[in-house]
Design a protein around this motif. Sequence first.
Motif, PDB file in Angstrom:
ATOM      1  N   ASN A 173       0.827  -1.215   0.000  1.00 42.87           N
ATOM      2  CA  ASN A 173       0.000   0.000   0.000  1.00 42.87           C
ATOM      3  C   ASN A 173       0.854   1.254   0.000  1.00 42.87           C
ATOM      4  OD1 ASN A 173      -2.442  -1.224   0.010  1.00 42.87           O
ATOM      5  ND2 ASN A 173      -2.719  -1.154   2.222  1.00 42.87           N
ATOM      6  N   GLY A 174       2.087   1.160  -0.510  1.00 45.03           N
ATOM      7  CA  GLY A 174       2.972   2.319  -0.488  1.00 45.03           C
ATOM      8  C   GLY A 174       3.622   2.550   0.855  1.00 45.03           C
ATOM      9  N   GLU A 175       3.312   1.696   1.840  1.00 45.58           N
ATOM     10  CA  GLU A 175       3.935   1.811   3.155  1.00 45.58           C
ATOM     11  C   GLU A 175       5.018   0.753   3.263  1.00 45.58           C
ATOM     12  OE1 GLU A 175       3.325   3.718   5.896  1.00 45.58           O
ATOM     13  OE2 GLU A 175       1.707   4.913   5.016  1.00 45.58           O
ATOM     14  N   ARG A 176       6.092   1.078   3.974  1.00 43.30           N
ATOM     15  CA  ARG A 176       7.189   0.132   4.077  1.00 43.30           C
ATOM     16  C   ARG A 176       6.977  -0.782   5.276  1.00 43.30           C
ATOM     17  NH1 ARG A 176      12.692   2.962   2.981  1.00 43.30           N
ATOM     18  NH2 ARG A 176      12.312   4.169   4.848  1.00 43.30           N
ATOM     19  N   VAL A 177       7.166  -2.055   5.034  1.00 42.79           N
ATOM     20  CA  VAL A 177       6.847  -3.080   6.026  1.00 42.79           C
ATOM     21  C   VAL A 177       8.044  -4.009   6.125  1.00 42.79           C
ATOM     22  CG1 VAL A 177       5.478  -5.170   6.231  1.00 42.79           C
ATOM     23  CG2 VAL A 177       4.338  -3.022   5.804  1.00 42.79           C
ATOM     24  N   GLY A 178       8.414  -4.377   7.350  1.00 42.50           N
ATOM     25  CA  GLY A 178       9.572  -5.248   7.519  1.00 42.50           C
ATOM     26  C   GLY A 178       9.266  -6.443   8.393  1.00 42.50           C
ATOM     27  N   SER A 179      10.228  -7.360   8.475  1.00 40.29           N
ATOM     28  CA  SER A 179      10.075  -8.568   9.289  1.00 40.29           C
ATOM     29  C   SER A 179      10.023  -8.188  10.770  1.00 40.29           C
ATOM     30  CB  SER A 179      11.262  -9.489   9.021  1.00 40.29           C
ATOM     31  OG  SER A 179      11.284 -10.537   9.927  1.00 40.29           O
ATOM     32  N   PRO A 180       9.251  -8.829  11.635  1.00 39.38           N
ATOM     33  CA  PRO A 180       8.373  -9.962  11.349  1.00 39.38           C
ATOM     34  C   PRO A 180       7.051  -9.539  10.698  1.00 39.38           C
ATOM     35  CG  PRO A 180       8.231  -9.362  13.648  1.00 39.38           C
ATOM     36  CD  PRO A 180       9.271  -8.482  13.054  1.00 39.38           C
ATOM     37  N   PHE A 181       6.571 -10.365   9.795  1.00 38.17           N
ATOM     38  CA  PHE A 181       5.325 -10.077   9.099  1.00 38.17           C
ATOM     39  C   PHE A 181       4.176 -10.780   9.804  1.00 38.17           C
ATOM     40  CE2 PHE A 181       8.742  -9.860   6.061  1.00 38.17           C
ATOM     41  CZ  PHE A 181       8.530  -8.628   5.493  1.00 38.17           C
TER      42      PHE A 181
END
Lengths: 237, 132
Positions: free
Chosen positions: A172-180
Motif C-alpha cells: 500500500n505504499g507503506e514500508r513493512v519489515g520482518s516480522p510479518f
Amino acid sequence: MTNKKKTSLVLGIMCFALTLGIVVQLRTVKNTNSTVSQNYEENNLRAEVLKYKERYENKYKDLEKAQAELEKVREKATQNNGELEEAENQIKQANKINGTTEVTGPGIIITLTDGKSIPTTLNPNDLIVHYLDILSVVNELKNAGAEAISVNDQRIVNTTGISCSGNIIDINGERVGSPFVIKAIGLPEYLANLSRPGGYLEKMKDDGVDVKTEKSNSVTIPKYTGVMTFKYLKNVE
Amino acid sequence: MIFVAILIGCILGAIIGMNTPMISYTYSSYLAIAIIAALDSVFGGIASVIKKNFDLKIFISGFFGNAILAILLTILGQKLNVDIYLAAIVVFVWRMFMNLGTIRRYYVEKWSDKFIKKEEKEKTTEKEVAEK
C-alpha cells in the motif's frame, strides 16, 4: 527550620522538573530512533521528514474525526426513513467489503520471521521472507476463503500492491519489515489448512523461515488508510 | 533533609517521566535546550554555595528564567532561520565548565589541605616520640 524546609521543598521541585524533562527527552529521542549523523544537512533533512510525518499523522487524525462525525450525522438523518436506512446499510456493507472500515471476526494469524540461524548448507537467501512469499501466502488465504486480510496492519484491498523495495517490502505504499504478521478473517479451519504438508508455509518452514500460525476467535483487521481514486472507471450503460 | 528532598524529586520525576505521553519531535529541540539551561543553573547553584553567596531567589529565577529564555531564543532563531540555539548551548556549556572548575578547585584544595595537615601532625608526633 522553616527556611531549610522551604529550601529543600524548592530544590525537590526543581530536581523533579529537571529529571522529568530529561527522561521525557530521552524517551522522545529514543522513539524517533534516528541515529545522529555527523552530516549537518542529513540531520536537518531527517528532522524535516519527521516533522512532515507528524503533521500528516495529525491531519489524518482530524480526517478520522470528521469521518466519525459524518457517520453520526448520516445515521441521524436516516433514522426514521426506511428507504434511506436501506441506503445507509448498503453504504456500510460496501465500506466493509472495500476495506474502509475496521472489521473483526474469527480467523487466523500467521507470523513470518526471517530465519536467524545460518546453517552453512542452506542458501541464506532462503532464510529471508521475500515479497513473493507474502504474495503467495495472501493468495492462498484468498483461495481459502479469507474475507479480509492485513499484513502488518496494512489492509489488503483491491488496489493493494505488494512489491519488493530493497531489504523491506512495500505494501500500500507503506514500508513493512520482518516480522510479518498476516491476519485473515474467515473460517479458521479452512484458513489453517495453509500449513498442510506440502503447502507454501511448510515449504517456507523447510527453507528456515520462522513460521507461526495461530487460530483465533476474534481477529481485528484495521481499515485501509490510503486514498482510493477511480479516474477512468465508468459504468456501462 | 535537602538531600532527601532532592532524591525524592529525582525519583518522582523519573517515574512520572517514564509514564507520560511522549512529546512530539517538533518540541523536543526546545526541551533539550531547556534541560541544558537548567543543568547550567544547577551547577551555578553548587558553585555559589561553595563561594558562600548562594541565594535561593536568584537560584530559582535563574533555573526557570534561563530555561524559558533559551526556549524563546530557539523559537526566535527558527523564525529568523538562524541557529541561535547553538549560541545558547555554547554559553551554557562554557558556564558549566567554569562552575565545574570552581567546584573542582575548592574540593582539590580542601583535600590537599587535609593531606598537608596530616603530614604535619605525623611529624610533630614523631618529634615528640624522639624527644621522649
